[in-house]
Design a protein around this motif. Structure first.
Motif, PDB file in Angstrom:
ATOM      1  N   UNK A 238       0.817  -1.216   0.000  1.00 48.20           N
ATOM      2  CA  UNK A 238       0.000   0.000   0.000  1.00 48.20           C
ATOM      3  C   UNK A 238       0.853   1.269   0.000  1.00 48.20           C
ATOM      4  N   UNK A 239       1.928   1.292   0.781  1.00 44.84           N
ATOM      5  CA  UNK A 239       2.771   2.491   0.805  1.00 44.84           C
ATOM      6  C   UNK A 239       3.553   2.644  -0.495  1.00 44.84           C
ATOM      7  N   UNK A 240       4.019   1.535  -1.056  1.00 45.54           N
ATOM      8  CA  UNK A 240       4.737   1.609  -2.333  1.00 45.54           C
ATOM      9  C   UNK A 240       3.802   2.027  -3.462  1.00 45.54           C
ATOM     10  N   UNK A 241       2.589   1.493  -3.461  1.00 36.86           N
ATOM     11  CA  UNK A 241       1.618   1.887  -4.490  1.00 36.86           C
ATOM     12  C   UNK A 241       1.308   3.375  -4.380  1.00 36.86           C
ATOM     13  N   UNK A 242       1.216   3.872  -3.154  1.00 34.64           N
ATOM     14  CA  UNK A 242       0.959   5.300  -2.960  1.00 34.64           C
ATOM     15  C   UNK A 242       2.129   6.127  -3.474  1.00 34.64           C
ATOM     16  N   UNK A 243       3.359   5.685  -3.196  1.00 32.09           N
ATOM     17  CA  UNK A 243       4.538   6.380  -3.726  1.00 32.09           C
ATOM     18  C   UNK A 243       4.501   6.421  -5.247  1.00 32.09           C
ATOM     19  N   UNK A 244       4.099   5.308  -5.849  1.00 28.34           N
ATOM     20  CA  UNK A 244       4.013   5.258  -7.313  1.00 28.34           C
ATOM     21  C   UNK A 244       2.984   6.260  -7.830  1.00 28.34           C
ATOM     22  N   UNK A 245       1.859   6.338  -7.153  1.00 28.65           N
ATOM     23  CA  UNK A 245       0.803   7.266  -7.560  1.00 28.65           C
ATOM     24  C   UNK A 245       1.296   8.707  -7.514  1.00 28.65           C
ATOM     25  N   UNK A 246       2.148   9.016  -6.547  1.00 26.07           N
ATOM     26  CA  UNK A 246       2.655  10.369  -6.372  1.00 26.07           C
ATOM     27  C   UNK A 246       3.872  10.673  -7.239  1.00 26.07           C
ATOM     28  N   UNK A 247       4.303   9.696  -8.016  1.00 27.55           N
ATOM     29  CA  UNK A 247       5.487   9.865  -8.862  1.00 27.55           C
ATOM     30  C   UNK A 247       5.052  10.150 -10.299  1.00 27.55           C
ATOM     31  N   UNK A 257       5.761   0.733  -8.997  1.00 28.40           N
ATOM     32  CA  UNK A 257       4.499   0.028  -9.201  1.00 28.40           C
ATOM     33  C   UNK A 257       4.714  -1.481  -9.246  1.00 28.40           C
ATOM     34  N   UNK A 258       5.754  -1.904  -9.933  1.00 29.38           N
ATOM     35  CA  UNK A 258       6.062  -3.331 -10.022  1.00 29.38           C
ATOM     36  C   UNK A 258       6.399  -3.905  -8.651  1.00 29.38           C
ATOM     37  N   UNK A 259       7.162  -3.148  -7.853  1.00 31.23           N
ATOM     38  CA  UNK A 259       7.525  -3.616  -6.517  1.00 31.23           C
ATOM     39  C   UNK A 259       6.290  -3.710  -5.625  1.00 31.23           C
ATOM     40  N   UNK A 260       5.387  -2.738  -5.748  1.00 27.98           N
ATOM     41  CA  UNK A 260       4.145  -2.787  -4.980  1.00 27.98           C
ATOM     42  C   UNK A 260       3.335  -4.027  -5.337  1.00 27.98           C
ATOM     43  N   UNK A 261       3.263  -4.330  -6.634  1.00 27.19           N
ATOM     44  CA  UNK A 261       2.546  -5.523  -7.066  1.00 27.19           C
ATOM     45  C   UNK A 261       3.160  -6.798  -6.526  1.00 27.19           C
ATOM     46  N   UNK A 262       4.492  -6.837  -6.491  1.00 32.09           N
ATOM     47  CA  UNK A 262       5.177  -8.012  -5.966  1.00 32.09           C
ATOM     48  C   UNK A 262       4.890  -8.198  -4.479  1.00 32.09           C
ATOM     49  N   UNK A 263       4.882  -7.104  -3.732  1.00 31.11           N
ATOM     50  CA  UNK A 263       4.585  -7.188  -2.305  1.00 31.11           C
ATOM     51  C   UNK A 263       3.146  -7.662  -2.085  1.00 31.11           C
TER      52      UNK A 263
END
Length: 456
Positions: A238-247, A257-263
């Motif tokens: 969730x935190x990585x996906x949020x970082x991706x959204x803000x990038x 985004x890929x790392x968030x999906x893997x987690x």
């Protein structure tokens, strides 16, 4: 010393007593984080101590505290009534918790605005160390100084949370049994679960990148503490996906985004039936731009649990950002939510934002005012919604004031990137930014407004 009020013909309350009681209340975070609510309380107390309590009216509060005049559009006293309700609730919560041993209580009874002062005979007791902690500071220490953070996790996070609502006893018992089971597995498993529950409650406001970076480190530490616990991976997703959204769009965003999906997938392997896991999968889909998949997974998570406020927050956010505004409002309704009364969620912010897109500008302001009064998450977009709603209502002076507040608190907030990164449809982004441009807003961040384009 001037006497202000007698209680039961015995204990006299002086002005100094009332001032001390007021200072204690205003120092509490439920009030210190809300300038308007604090101003409201201070005003009515000052007026009462000056002997003008019986003359306090909604219109005088609107004029003297909020600088609203009868000529303003809408009902100037409406916000006074809203804040009066919030003030009564906050005072009740304060005296149930931190202020329960205050010798003088300040009340605002229904049906009027003149405060009532009450002396409470509180027995003395041996002082005990305060358990109050700043959660974000606690997490910072955990990440920066692992040993000390672990100590804090063991001593503070395991302490029981006070339950105010009798209906919450069943949920509390379930939590206790879960913790007992984790402890039988290992102390590390219990520590990881306790700390993950604290950390997930800090993900909102989602628009603060530094917050998401800090929490990503926390969840990574939780993973290292117990690699078999699904919560560390779900939280990191969730935190990585949020970082991706803000990038901004580009290779960096794709990698995050890929790392968030893997987690999220790892969390699914460890806890496929956990609502938090399904919610994390949904948020990872938002980062990918697949709102239909996100909504499907989030709906599943919501249907799996009606009592997890964090799951409901993410479902409300996904509904909001995909244009399902009525459902976002429904998700924001916590009338039937049982559990710990001292937890904070993002539902009032979601309620305010969803009503904005439905054209309910007064409800938008009420929602965000309530969020501020209850100490809910605050961010640059929160102030942007309010400024835009005020502009729509023709309250230009207040709108400019709110925009100035935004610029002071977040001078370089990339609103265009923030909104374009999270909303599925460009028209909803423009609904927010257009009124701000009418007020003279321009982004100070390069390519910010240029990023406010439809998602791929």
């Amino acid at each position: 010393m001037k006497q202000t009020q007698a209680v039961e013909g015995q204990r006299q309350i002086t002005n100094a007593d009332v001032r001390a009681a007021l200072e204690s209340i205003l120092a509490n975070e439920m009030f210190s984080q809300s300038e308007r609510l604090s101003g409201f309380l201070k005003y009515i107390v000052d007026e009462a101590l000056a002997g003008r309590g019986d003359a306090i009216r909604g219109k005088t509060i609107a004029q003297d505290v909020y600088e609203r005049v009868p000529q303003d559009s809408g009902d100037p006293e409406n916000i006074v009534r809203v804040h009066a309700r919030q003030l009564r609730q906050n005072l009740g919560m304060y005296y149930e918790t931190e202020g329960k041993r205050d010798p003088v209580h300040i009340h605002l009874d229904s049906g009027g605005y003149c405060p009532r002062f009450e002396y409470v005979d509180v027995p003395t007791r041996t002082p005990t160390p305060s358990r109050k902690r700043s959660a974000l500071t606690m997490l910072s220490v955990f990440v920066i100084g692992g040993g000390l953070g672990a100590l804090i996790a063991n001593t503070t996070l395991k302490q029981p949370v006070e339950v105010q609502n009798p209906d919450a006893q069943a949920a509390s018992q379930h939590e206790q049994l879960t913790r007992q089971a984790l402890l039988e597995k290992s102390a590390a498993a219990l520590q990881a679960a306790n700390f993950a529950e604290q950390a997930r409650g800090l993900i909102f406001p989602i628009f603060e990148r530094s917050r998401q970076e800090l929490l990503t480190g926390v969840f990574q530490h939780i993973i290292s503490t117990d690699p078999e616990y699904f919560g560390g991976y779900a939280g990191a997703a969730q935190t990585l996906a949020t970082k991706a959204i803000l990038t901004p769009k580009g290779s960096e965003r794709e990698e995050i985004t890929a790392l968030a999906g893997a987690m999220a997938q790892k969390a699914l392997t460890l806890g496929p039936t956990e609502p938090w896991v399904q919610s994390a999968l949904a948020w990872a889909e938002v980062a990918k731009g697949d709102y239909e998949a996100a909504y499907r997974l989030s709906s599943r998570a919501k249907d799996m649990t009606s009592q997890d406020g964090h799951v409901l927050d993410f479902h409300g956010a996904i509904s909001l950002f995909s244009g399902r505004f009525e459902e976002a409002i429904e998700a924001a309704d916590r009338t039937n939510l049982k559990g710990r009364s001292n937890q904070r969620f993002a539902n009032r912010n979601i309620y305010g934002a969803a009503n904005y897109h439905l054209g309910n500008n007064e409800k938008t302001l009420e929602g965000f005012e309530a969020a501020a009064a209850f100490g809910d998450p605050l961010s640059a977009p929160s102030l942007a919604y309010q400024a835009a709603a005020l502009q729509r209502l023709g309250r230009v002076t207040e709108a400019n004031s709110k925009l100035a507040e935004l610029n002071r608190a977040w001078p370089n907030a990339p609103l265009g990137i923030m909104f374009a990164g999270i909303y599925q449809n460009h028209e909803h982004v423009e609904e927010i930014l257009a009124p701000l441009r009418e007020l003279g807003w321009t982004s100070k961040v390069a390519n910010d407004e240029g990023n406010a384009t439809a998602r791929d």
